[in-house]
Design a protein around this motif. Structure first.
Motif, PDB file in Angstrom:
ATOM      1  N   GLU A 102       3.992   5.544  -3.671  1.00 21.85           N
ATOM      2  CA  GLU A 102       3.160   6.708  -3.395  1.00 21.85           C
ATOM      3  C   GLU A 102       2.013   6.725  -4.393  1.00 21.85           C
ATOM      4  N   CYS A 103       0.802   6.918  -3.863  1.00 18.83           N
ATOM      5  CA  CYS A 103      -0.367   6.766  -4.726  1.00 18.83           C
ATOM      6  C   CYS A 103      -0.787   8.102  -5.344  1.00 18.83           C
ATOM      7  N   ALA A 104      -1.761   8.043  -6.238  1.00 16.00           N
ATOM      8  CA  ALA A 104      -2.258   9.252  -6.910  1.00 16.00           C
ATOM      9  C   ALA A 104      -2.906  10.203  -5.909  1.00 16.00           C
ATOM     10  N   ASN A 105      -3.518   9.646  -4.869  1.00 18.08           N
ATOM     11  CA  ASN A 105      -4.150  10.449  -3.811  1.00 18.08           C
ATOM     12  C   ASN A 105      -3.129  11.368  -3.124  1.00 18.08           C
ATOM     13  N   CYS A 106      -1.890  10.904  -3.051  1.00 19.29           N
ATOM     14  CA  CYS A 106      -0.845  11.644  -2.327  1.00 19.29           C
ATOM     15  C   CYS A 106      -0.007  12.543  -3.228  1.00 19.29           C
ATOM     16  N   ALA A 107      -0.029  12.267  -4.526  1.00 19.57           N
ATOM     17  CA  ALA A 107       0.928  12.895  -5.438  1.00 19.57           C
ATOM     18  C   ALA A 107       0.937  14.416  -5.333  1.00 19.57           C
ATOM     19  N   PHE A 110       0.844  -1.189   0.000  1.00 22.60           N
ATOM     20  CA  PHE A 110       0.000   0.000   0.000  1.00 22.60           C
ATOM     21  C   PHE A 110       0.883   1.244   0.000  1.00 22.60           C
ATOM     22  N   CYS A 111       0.246   2.395  -0.244  1.00 22.55           N
ATOM     23  CA  CYS A 111       0.974   3.667  -0.266  1.00 22.55           C
ATOM     24  C   CYS A 111       1.579   3.922   1.113  1.00 22.55           C
ATOM     25  N   GLU A 112       2.847   4.245   1.151  1.00 22.96           N
ATOM     26  CA  GLU A 112       3.521   4.436   2.441  1.00 22.96           C
ATOM     27  C   GLU A 112       3.036   5.682   3.187  1.00 22.96           C
ATOM     28  N   HIS A 113       2.415   6.607   2.468  1.00 24.92           N
ATOM     29  CA  HIS A 113       1.881   7.795   3.153  1.00 24.92           C
ATOM     30  C   HIS A 113       0.483   7.555   3.680  1.00 24.92           C
ATOM     31  N   CYS A 114      -0.419   7.131   2.788  1.00 27.60           N
ATOM     32  CA  CYS A 114      -1.832   7.124   3.185  1.00 27.60           C
ATOM     33  C   CYS A 114      -2.432   5.723   3.265  1.00 27.60           C
ATOM     34  N   ALA A 115      -1.621   4.693   2.979  1.00 30.78           N
ATOM     35  CA  ALA A 115      -2.057   3.292   3.072  1.00 30.78           C
ATOM     36  C   ALA A 115      -3.121   2.886   2.052  1.00 30.78           C
ATOM     37  N   GLU A 116      -3.239   3.637   0.976  1.00 31.90           N
ATOM     38  CA  GLU A 116      -4.117   3.233  -0.136  1.00 31.90           C
ATOM     39  C   GLU A 116      -3.563   1.924  -0.712  1.00 31.90           C
ATOM     40  N   PRO A 117      -4.383   0.870  -0.715  1.00 34.01           N
ATOM     41  CA  PRO A 117      -3.843  -0.409  -1.197  1.00 34.01           C
ATOM     42  C   PRO A 117      -3.544  -0.397  -2.698  1.00 34.01           C
TER      43      PRO A 117
HETATM   44 ZN   LIG Z   1      -1.190   7.664  -0.761  1.00 35.59          ZN
END
Ligand SMILES: [Zn+2]
Length: 233
Positions: free
Chosen positions: A59-64, A40-47
């Motif tokens: 790092e996911c798109a939510n965090c970018a 999952f994303c290391e910042h927000c845990a988005e799988p």
């Molecule tokens: Zn994220």
């Protein structure tokens, strides 16, 4: 008819009472809790799916394009099945017995991701006072207090909702961020400078709420801010 049914009602109530004592937590038909596991994303845990992570950064798109005021957020379970049922029951249907399961799940998430680190306090996400009056309790506060008992970390109720926000439900991601901007402030007399603090809430959706909570604490010099929620949608 009323007279005749009264003893039956009494017998039924007594029977239910006895059953509740024997089996105090009703077993749900809903799906077993589904754990959120890496990758999952290391910042927000988005799988992520395993395919997506191949050679990619975590790092996911939510965090970018986001500025997070916390270092990381972790959630234990998907917002579905028994977990969703427990959250809705606890929050909106006065089913206080749900508290036990929710605290167990939160404690399990704590042990998975936050144990072994030095935390000065748990900080519950506050409710606006009108909603608090309507509901009579703040679910995040109750969860934080449960974790305090389980893991002996103090609760610091240091935030308040500075302005009421419209419900986040149905808002797009961008609108959620704007809606929450500046929504929380640090209460007078609380000094969080140099502190390591763990924000507690029931559900992480886009992270707009917990980020708005982390902002005044980051600006006041908190050394470390992270987020722990029971579930993630
Ligand atoms: Zn994220």
């Amino acid at each position: 008819m009323a007279l005749l049914s009264a003893p039956l009602d009494f017998a039924r109530d007594w029977g239910e009472c006895a059953l509740n004592l024997a089996f105090p937590w009703p077993e749900s038909e809903a799906k077993e809790p589904v754990r959120i596991e890496r990758p999952f994303c290391e910042h927000c845990a988005e799988p992520f799916s395993a395919m997506e992570t191949h050679g990619a950064s975590f790092e996911c798109a939510n965090c970018a394009d986001r500025t997070w005021y916390f270092q990381w957020a972790r959630a234990g379970y998907r917002t579905e099945g028994q977990v969703l049922e427990a959250i809705i029951g606890f929050k909106y249907r006065n089913e206080y017995y749900r508290h036990r399961h929710l605290v167990e799940w939160l404690t399990e998430v704590y042990d998975r991701y936050a144990a072994g680190k030095e935390w000065d306090a748990l900080v519950p996400v506050p409710l606006f006072h009108r909603r608090y009056r309507e509901r009579g309790f703040n679910q995040a506060n109750e969860l934080a207090r449960g974790l305090r008992s389980a893991r002996k970390i103090p609760v610091l109720d240091c935030l308040y909702r500075y302005r009421e926000t419209v419900s986040q439900t149905g808002l797009e991601r961008q609108a959620r961020q704007q809606n929450m901007n500046g929504a929380f402030r640090l209460k007078r007399g609380f000094d969080v400078k140099g502190r390591s603090l763990l924000l507690i809430d029931d559900v992480f959706t886009t992270g707009a709420t917990v980020n708005a909570c982390a902002q005044p604490m980051a600006q006041a010099g908190a050394a470390k801010l992270a987020v722990l929620t029971v579930a993630r949608s």
